[in-house]
Design a protein around this motif. Sequence first.
Motif, PDB file in Angstrom:
ATOM      1  N   GLY A   1       6.275 -20.778  -7.592  1.00  0.00           N
ATOM      2  CA  GLY A   1       5.399 -20.001  -8.481  1.00  0.00           C
ATOM      3  C   GLY A   1       4.012 -19.797  -7.908  1.00  0.00           C
ATOM      4  O   GLY A   1       3.180 -19.134  -8.505  1.00  0.00           O
ATOM      5  N   GLU A   2       3.753 -20.367  -6.714  1.00  0.00           N
ATOM      6  CA  GLU A   2       2.406 -20.240  -6.149  1.00  0.00           C
ATOM      7  C   GLU A   2       2.384 -19.223  -5.012  1.00  0.00           C
ATOM      8  O   GLU A   2       3.425 -18.752  -4.547  1.00  0.00           O
TER       9      GLU A   2
ATOM     10  N   SER B   1      -1.688 -11.550  -4.392  1.00  0.00           N
ATOM     11  CA  SER B   1      -1.495 -12.997  -4.457  1.00  0.00           C
ATOM     12  C   SER B   1      -2.046 -13.563  -5.766  1.00  0.00           C
ATOM     13  O   SER B   1      -1.694 -14.659  -6.172  1.00  0.00           O
ATOM     14  N   GLU B   2      -2.902 -12.790  -6.422  1.00  0.00           N
ATOM     15  CA  GLU B   2      -3.435 -13.240  -7.713  1.00  0.00           C
ATOM     16  C   GLU B   2      -2.560 -12.765  -8.872  1.00  0.00           C
ATOM     17  O   GLU B   2      -2.900 -12.935 -10.039  1.00  0.00           O
ATOM     18  N   GLY B   3      -1.450 -12.131  -8.533  1.00  0.00           N
ATOM     19  CA  GLY B   3      -0.596 -11.553  -9.568  1.00  0.00           C
ATOM     20  C   GLY B   3       0.318 -12.568 -10.225  1.00  0.00           C
ATOM     21  O   GLY B   3       0.297 -13.761  -9.903  1.00  0.00           O
ATOM     22  N   TRP B   4       1.127 -12.063 -11.119  1.00  0.00           N
ATOM     23  CA  TRP B   4       2.029 -12.905 -11.917  1.00  0.00           C
ATOM     24  C   TRP B   4       3.429 -12.793 -11.332  1.00  0.00           C
ATOM     25  O   TRP B   4       3.969 -11.701 -11.172  1.00  0.00           O
TER      26      TRP B   4
ATOM     27  N   GLU C   1       3.692  -9.063 -10.307  1.00  0.00           N
ATOM     28  CA  GLU C   1       2.997  -8.046 -11.084  1.00  0.00           C
ATOM     29  C   GLU C   1       1.538  -8.025 -10.671  1.00  0.00           C
ATOM     30  O   GLU C   1       0.873  -9.065 -10.657  1.00  0.00           O
TER      31      GLU C   1
ATOM     32  N   PRO D   1      -2.281  -8.004 -10.623  1.00  0.00           N
ATOM     33  CA  PRO D   1      -3.158  -8.569 -11.651  1.00  0.00           C
ATOM     34  C   PRO D   1      -4.033  -7.523 -12.324  1.00  0.00           C
ATOM     35  O   PRO D   1      -4.616  -7.778 -13.362  1.00  0.00           O
TER      36      PRO D   1
ATOM     37  N   ALA E   1      -0.868  -4.014 -13.503  1.00  0.00           N
ATOM     38  CA  ALA E   1       0.478  -4.477 -13.837  1.00  0.00           C
ATOM     39  C   ALA E   1       1.630  -3.700 -13.198  1.00  0.00           C
ATOM     40  O   ALA E   1       2.741  -3.732 -13.693  1.00  0.00           O
TER      41      ALA E   1
ATOM     42  N   GLN F   1     -11.524  -7.779 -17.761  1.00  0.00           N
ATOM     43  CA  GLN F   1     -10.164  -7.685 -18.290  1.00  0.00           C
ATOM     44  C   GLN F   1     -10.123  -8.321 -19.673  1.00  0.00           C
ATOM     45  O   GLN F   1     -10.686  -9.399 -19.883  1.00  0.00           O
TER      46      GLN F   1
ATOM     47  N   ALA G   1      -9.163 -12.688 -12.131  1.00  0.00           N
ATOM     48  CA  ALA G   1      -7.885 -12.045 -12.439  1.00  0.00           C
ATOM     49  C   ALA G   1      -6.705 -13.015 -12.465  1.00  0.00           C
ATOM     50  O   ALA G   1      -5.824 -12.912 -13.306  1.00  0.00           O
ATOM     51  N   LYS G   2      -6.703 -13.962 -11.562  1.00  0.00           N
ATOM     52  CA  LYS G   2      -5.507 -14.797 -11.446  1.00  0.00           C
ATOM     53  C   LYS G   2      -5.314 -15.661 -12.697  1.00  0.00           C
ATOM     54  O   LYS G   2      -4.251 -15.666 -13.308  1.00  0.00           O
TER      55      LYS G   2
ATOM     56  N   ARG H   1      -2.492 -15.598 -16.086  1.00  0.00           N
ATOM     57  CA  ARG H   1      -1.718 -16.710 -16.633  1.00  0.00           C
ATOM     58  C   ARG H   1      -2.033 -16.932 -18.112  1.00  0.00           C
ATOM     59  O   ARG H   1      -1.126 -17.069 -18.935  1.00  0.00           O
TER      60      ARG H   1
ATOM     61  N   ARG I   1      -3.194 -14.879 -20.292  1.00  0.00           N
ATOM     62  CA  ARG I   1      -2.836 -13.817 -21.241  1.00  0.00           C
ATOM     63  C   ARG I   1      -1.362 -13.881 -21.631  1.00  0.00           C
ATOM     64  O   ARG I   1      -0.988 -13.456 -22.703  1.00  0.00           O
ATOM     65  N   ARG I   2      -0.537 -14.467 -20.762  1.00  0.00           N
ATOM     66  CA  ARG I   2       0.864 -14.663 -21.152  1.00  0.00           C
ATOM     67  C   ARG I   2       0.973 -15.694 -22.264  1.00  0.00           C
ATOM     68  O   ARG I   2       1.781 -15.566 -23.165  1.00  0.00           O
TER      69      ARG I   2
END
Lengths: 105, 382
Positions: free
Chosen positions: A13-14, A48-51, A58, A60, A63, B326, B368-369, B373, B375-376
């Motif tokens: 997850g990282e 890399s900062e995404g989900w 996704e 950040p 989306a 955001q 953002a990072k 997390r 916001r989920r």
Amino acid sequence: MITACAVDDLPVGESVVVSGEVAIAVFNADGEFYAIDDTCTHQDASLSEGWLEGCFVECPLHAASFDLRTGIPNCLPAKKAVRTYPVVVQDGMIYVDTGRHEAVA
Amino acid sequence: MRTVAVVGASLAGLRSVQELRSQGFDGRIVVIGEEPHAPYDRPPLSKAFLSGALPAADLALSDDDFGAEWRLGVRASRLDPSSGSVFLSTGEVVRADGVVIATGGRPRTLPGTASLRGVHALRTLDDAVALRAELLPGARVVVVGAGWIGAEVASTCRSLGLDVTVVEAAAIPMERALGPVLGSLCADLHADHGVDLRLGVGVESFAHNGSRVTGVVLHDGTHLPADVVVAGIGVEPAVDWLAGSGLALDNGVLCDHGCVTSLPSVVAVGDVARYRSSRGHVRHEHWTNASEQPVVAVRNLLAGTTAETFRPSGYVWSDQYGVRLQLAGETGGADEVAVIDGSPDDRRFIAEFRRAGRPIGLLAMNNAKLFGRLRRRLTAVP
Ligand SMILES: Cc1cc2nc3c(=O)[nH]c(=O)nc-3n(C[C@H](O)[C@H](O)[C@H](O)COP(=O)(O)OP(=O)(O)OC[C@H]3O[C@@H](n4cnc5c(N)ncnc54)[C@H](O)[C@@H]3O)c2cc1C
Ligand code: FES
């Protein structure tokens, strides 16, 4: 080939960013490692900062969601794929093969 | 269902077409769009497109036509839902058994400026092209309204080296949405970047030379010289064409919790849709909302009944003065706001909005990072 980090330093997850000619994001998606361009093809955001969800990351910012295996986005607002790079794991270290990026259409 | 008419060819309209196809509708789709352009992305119009960094070609939202008939540069002038007829400005009539209303909004204009050159509103690509052409070196810009669009335009004009004054009638910008503390932080952003921010004062009139604006006169008597005036005073839902349709209209097209209007064959999406939520009827004016609603609206349209409820992520972003803002969830209506990461002074933080001790919204600046997390977790709350 550039060194990303030790396997132990990239838990599930990282992500980590490695800087070569361009910034590359390396992800651990449920135990599989993937490397793609870090900068979103839509605008200026660091993926890399995404989900991370399954094999998709996704962005950040707006989306757009990119398939880590192909680099192809599966929704708006991104339209162009990010490049993907082969990842090699050897002796507990993660390497990215920056010479062999796949330029997807 | 054989034919679906989508009225409005912007984000919500395009997303509806995409969803119709991806949810298996293989019938005829007719898209009617008043603007001559294929769907394009609006947010850059106040940011990278206005500054000149992003070319118009990069604004296109899609290269695919999804096998739909795109009637661009054509306005829908009337809807008769009982016969499923959409009347076009060309005199033609499109008969459809399903209608998606995606006509968005129109910017409010400043009273008394209709015939004055140099006064702009910003909604369409054509608006942005016209405004950009006047942002010449040395131009003095007055922005009326310190909301999102006003702040972004001011920020872009400053980045072009122009003199910018922002006039805002409220004492604190964005106070209703963000509360006094974070609203004041928005005021600081303007000041940090050399914008002359006039708070708590309204516009009295416009000075002009007969054809072009030359200044803005404020209620307190101040005269601000201006070569360019930009109105950032909000948007009205584009429902004029629905007069006489029998659909319930009240600050938008009223619909149920699944974006379905009083008729199951008509749904509304995007900035024009005022749907029923747990907090009463609400209408959003944000990109993500216009992108998300069609998933549910199209499902309900094809089902012929409200089978699914729309659950907004409430995600909004804004880029101004080099910071990335955001928001998620509900930020208005909080009784407590707490900074839970970073610090506003460093322009990198996350604030949590709470009501009765429960988190209801988030605001992140350059974070953002963690925001992604948190916001989920927020949307996971029922
Ligand atoms: C300058 C600017 C910056 C923005 N920045 C952000 C941002 O940073 N973040 C964010 O979340 N959101 C932002 N937004 C908001 C976002 O762009 C909107 O929420 C989004 O465009 C809504 O999409 P929509 O399709 O519902 O409506 P719209 O984009 O308004 O499109 C409606 C379309 O319908 C057409 N139409 C209207 N009436 C008729 C008719 N009778 N017949 C045929 N066609 C008709 C219109 O011409 C228009 O093309 C911004 C908006 C603007 C203007
Ligand atoms: S920057 Fe990634 S989707 Fe916009």
